[in-house]
Motif scaffolding. Sequence first.
Motif, PDB file in Angstrom:
ATOM      1  N   ALA A 137     -28.304  22.510 -14.404  1.00 11.14           N
ATOM      2  CA  ALA A 137     -28.808  21.173 -14.730  1.00 11.14           C
ATOM      3  C   ALA A 137     -30.017  21.256 -15.665  1.00 11.14           C
ATOM      4  O   ALA A 137     -30.106  20.520 -16.668  1.00 11.14           O
ATOM      5  CB  ALA A 137     -29.171  20.430 -13.446  1.00 11.14           C
ATOM      6  N   LEU A 167     -23.758  17.047 -13.619  1.00 11.94           N
ATOM      7  CA  LEU A 167     -24.699  16.019 -13.168  1.00 11.94           C
ATOM      8  C   LEU A 167     -25.685  15.671 -14.274  1.00 11.94           C
ATOM      9  O   LEU A 167     -25.905  14.491 -14.593  1.00 11.94           O
ATOM     10  CB  LEU A 167     -25.440  16.518 -11.921  1.00 11.94           C
ATOM     11  N   ALA A 168     -26.287  16.698 -14.876  1.00  6.51           N
ATOM     12  CA  ALA A 168     -27.271  16.450 -15.928  1.00  6.51           C
ATOM     13  C   ALA A 168     -26.605  15.967 -17.214  1.00  6.51           C
ATOM     14  O   ALA A 168     -27.136  15.088 -17.907  1.00  6.51           O
ATOM     15  CB  ALA A 168     -28.079  17.723 -16.184  1.00  6.51           C
ATOM     16  N   ALA A 175     -25.779  12.325 -16.856  1.00 12.17           N
ATOM     17  CA  ALA A 175     -26.988  11.500 -16.983  1.00 12.17           C
ATOM     18  C   ALA A 175     -27.378  11.351 -18.448  1.00 12.17           C
ATOM     19  O   ALA A 175     -27.761  10.265 -18.910  1.00 12.17           O
ATOM     20  CB  ALA A 175     -28.130  12.123 -16.187  1.00 12.17           C
ATOM     21  N   GLU A 193     -34.656  14.460 -15.554  1.00 16.26           N
ATOM     22  CA  GLU A 193     -34.858  13.808 -14.257  1.00 16.26           C
ATOM     23  C   GLU A 193     -33.689  14.106 -13.322  1.00 16.26           C
ATOM     24  O   GLU A 193     -33.884  14.289 -12.113  1.00 16.26           O
ATOM     25  CB  GLU A 193     -35.033  12.300 -14.427  1.00 16.26           C
ATOM     26  N   ALA A 194     -32.465  14.175 -13.848  1.00 19.00           N
ATOM     27  CA  ALA A 194     -31.317  14.531 -13.010  1.00 19.00           C
ATOM     28  C   ALA A 194     -31.479  15.947 -12.457  1.00 19.00           C
ATOM     29  O   ALA A 194     -31.164  16.209 -11.285  1.00 19.00           O
ATOM     30  CB  ALA A 194     -30.025  14.423 -13.820  1.00 19.00           C
TER      31      ALA A 194
END
Length: 380
Positions: free
Chosen positions: A74, A110-111, A114, A134-135
């Motif tokens: 991430a 996930l990142a 985002a 932030e993710a």
Amino acid sequence: MADQQVHDAPGPVPPQLPVLRWAQPPEGPVLVLLDQRRLPAHETELVCTDVPALVHAIQTLAVRGAPLLGIAGAYGIALAAARGYDVVEAAGLLEVARPTAVNLRYGVRLAADAHGRAEAAGATPEQAAGAALEAARALHRADAEASRRMAAHGLAFLGELLPGGGHRILTHCNTGALVSGGEGTAFAVALAAHRAGELRHLWVDETRPLLQGARLTAWEAARNGMPYSLLSDNAAGSLFAAGEVDAVMIGADRIAADGSVANKVGSYPLAVLARYHHVPFVVVAPTTTLDLTTPDGSAIEVEQRPAREVTEVPVPRGAVAEAGSGVSVAPLGTRAYNPAFDVTPPELVTAVVTEEGVLSPVTGDGIARLCAAARRGSEG
């Protein structure tokens, strides 16, 4: 690019460098890793300025362990975005850096998701990079909390299995703070037992061929003042036969939809020994390690690593060690079978401990329920 900074340990229990951290020096953001290849002799920071350097660090085991790989992946997307590199290309490189560890893919996506959502909403490149960062930070925090909850669930489960304390736990590979945003997975349970005065002894498999148990788990146990002994992997059978093991506790790099567990090679033989000797075999892993898209153990891709890791012994303590570099102990041209992981079928697993609770017996329906509980928790 990657640079190294060396910190020689001045005493038996020096302050530990962070295992992974994001930094923003004047020349631009970087991802800083504790180089696990140099432990236990040196605490060395490896500074990654781009995704290829991070991929190399992952593949050479400077950074390792399923939960931490997810976090590193991430942050790798955040690094690519912040440095102005192609995020889609970066995601492709990172996802395949180590194919068995499903957490790596999870953290990368996930990142990247985002970042993509921010771009689609009209964010500037800087704002989109901030969303990816932030993710990554949120995943880092979530993994630390998952570690804390797994330790509590695992300690309570040990108490049910083995009333009265005095636990003698056998572990394989390394599952402590070096693989996690918190204090680890299986090792975190043993550490919780130690702090509660309920750990009689920790048996540490050396974990050939790269000695993660000898170099890393023993180091973490010593730092925490735990009673432990190191054993060669092939001595585990005699330890079981002598009645010296109350429970086996390991981590996981991927748990398939049917409950099959991929973990560091050598885990499956321990499960067989544990079943024969009527010893609980417990897997401790966050729900990010559960993979409903992999139907069973036969569908898990097992990473095959270079033959030199088997045909050579590691370089002397303290030297900079690429995984598998060292002195040859086999005839020139010797071929080697070197899977990084093996797969334990669910019928040999007593329980899976996650931050969402303990699953025992281990079934496909139970794995699906844990995943659903994790989704509800993240949405809440």
